[in-house]
Write a protein that holds these residues in place. Sequence first.
Motif, PDB file in Angstrom:
ATOM      1  N   ASP A 187       0.824  -1.217   0.000  1.00 12.86           N
ATOM      2  CA  ASP A 187       0.000   0.000   0.000  1.00 12.86           C
ATOM      3  C   ASP A 187       0.855   1.262   0.000  1.00 12.86           C
ATOM      4  O   ASP A 187       0.449   2.280  -0.555  1.00 12.86           O
ATOM      5  N   ILE A 188       2.001   1.205   0.658  1.00 13.75           N
ATOM      6  CA  ILE A 188       2.958   2.305   0.655  1.00 13.75           C
ATOM      7  C   ILE A 188       4.346   1.712   0.536  1.00 13.75           C
ATOM      8  O   ILE A 188       4.578   0.563   0.906  1.00 13.75           O
ATOM      9  N   SER A 189       5.271   2.513   0.031  1.00 15.06           N
ATOM     10  CA  SER A 189       6.648   2.041  -0.103  1.00 15.06           C
ATOM     11  C   SER A 189       7.388   2.207   1.223  1.00 15.06           C
ATOM     12  O   SER A 189       6.931   2.901   2.136  1.00 15.06           O
ATOM     13  N   GLU A 213       8.051   5.862   1.682  1.00 14.22           N
ATOM     14  CA  GLU A 213       6.838   6.571   2.097  1.00 14.22           C
ATOM     15  C   GLU A 213       6.562   6.326   3.571  1.00 14.22           C
ATOM     16  O   GLU A 213       6.205   7.244   4.318  1.00 14.22           O
ATOM     17  N   TYR A 214       6.736   5.085   3.995  1.00 13.93           N
ATOM     18  CA  TYR A 214       6.570   4.760   5.413  1.00 13.93           C
ATOM     19  C   TYR A 214       7.538   5.579   6.262  1.00 13.93           C
ATOM     20  O   TYR A 214       7.162   6.081   7.328  1.00 13.93           O
ATOM     21  N   LEU A 270       6.094   8.972   6.787  1.00 10.52           N
ATOM     22  CA  LEU A 270       4.977   8.913   7.740  1.00 10.52           C
ATOM     23  C   LEU A 270       5.476   8.676   9.161  1.00 10.52           C
ATOM     24  O   LEU A 270       4.987   9.294  10.113  1.00 10.52           O
ATOM     25  N   ARG A 322       3.380  12.776  -3.933  1.00  4.76           N
ATOM     26  CA  ARG A 322       2.601  11.532  -4.105  1.00  4.76           C
ATOM     27  C   ARG A 322       1.752  11.248  -2.866  1.00  4.76           C
ATOM     28  O   ARG A 322       0.596  10.826  -2.981  1.00  4.76           O
ATOM     29  N   LEU A 323       2.312  11.503  -1.676  1.00  2.00           N
ATOM     30  CA  LEU A 323       1.553  11.285  -0.441  1.00  2.00           C
ATOM     31  C   LEU A 323       0.396  12.274  -0.316  1.00  2.00           C
ATOM     32  O   LEU A 323      -0.680  11.921   0.177  1.00  2.00           O
ATOM     33  N   ARG A 376      -2.498  11.184  -2.430  1.00  2.00           N
ATOM     34  CA  ARG A 376      -3.203  10.041  -1.842  1.00  2.00           C
ATOM     35  C   ARG A 376      -3.903  10.409  -0.534  1.00  2.00           C
ATOM     36  O   ARG A 376      -4.535   9.567   0.085  1.00  2.00           O
ATOM     37  N   LEU A 414      -2.516  11.223   2.330  1.00  3.74           N
ATOM     38  CA  LEU A 414      -1.818  10.745   3.519  1.00  3.74           C
ATOM     39  C   LEU A 414      -1.108  11.869   4.266  1.00  3.74           C
ATOM     40  O   LEU A 414      -0.883  11.769   5.476  1.00  3.74           O
ATOM     41  N   GLY A 433      -3.401   9.318   6.840  1.00  3.99           N
ATOM     42  CA  GLY A 433      -1.990   8.948   6.827  1.00  3.99           C
ATOM     43  C   GLY A 433      -1.554   8.320   8.138  1.00  3.99           C
ATOM     44  O   GLY A 433      -0.798   7.341   8.146  1.00  3.99           O
ATOM     45  N   MET A 473      -2.877   4.813   8.290  1.00  2.00           N
ATOM     46  CA  MET A 473      -2.051   3.953   7.434  1.00  2.00           C
ATOM     47  C   MET A 473      -0.740   3.616   8.135  1.00  2.00           C
ATOM     48  O   MET A 473      -0.321   2.455   8.180  1.00  2.00           O
TER      49      MET A 473
END
Length: 154
Positions: free
Chosen positions: A43-45, A48-49, A52, A85-86, A89, A91, A112, A115
Amino acid sequence: MSETATQNPTNRSRVSAVAAWESLFRAQVAVMRTLAAEFPTRDISFNEYDVLFNLSRQPDRELRLRDLNKHVLLTQPSVSRLVDRLVARGLVCKEPEPTDARGTVIRLTETGFAMFRRVAVDHMKTINDRVGGRLSPEELETLAQLCDKLRDAE
């Protein structure tokens, strides 16, 4: 290196510093490869994690973009594209920095954060297996202290 050179305390210190760095670097690469390979979601790379995660640890779950850049292992243009990108989406959101019109604040949205929390639970299991399962509680505490000491030397 000659035996005389390695007997010199300054040279021994340099050799030890380089050996410690190489060991730390190789351990970090091995652990990061495992964590990326076993990352629990598509769902996220992994990167990306990381964004977050860093936002989740901040007051009000927000950071200036330039400060976020200091926390992640990506170049500034890559972080900017990843944040965009976030944002797309839902997030994170981007807002002008109130004290500096040139700056941008990145804030973790409720979506976000949800997630992040969902992924973090499974990701922590991998971290625990890869790191916690191989070191004693005392070793983990020492490792954290040593890494903090190196990081705080900036």
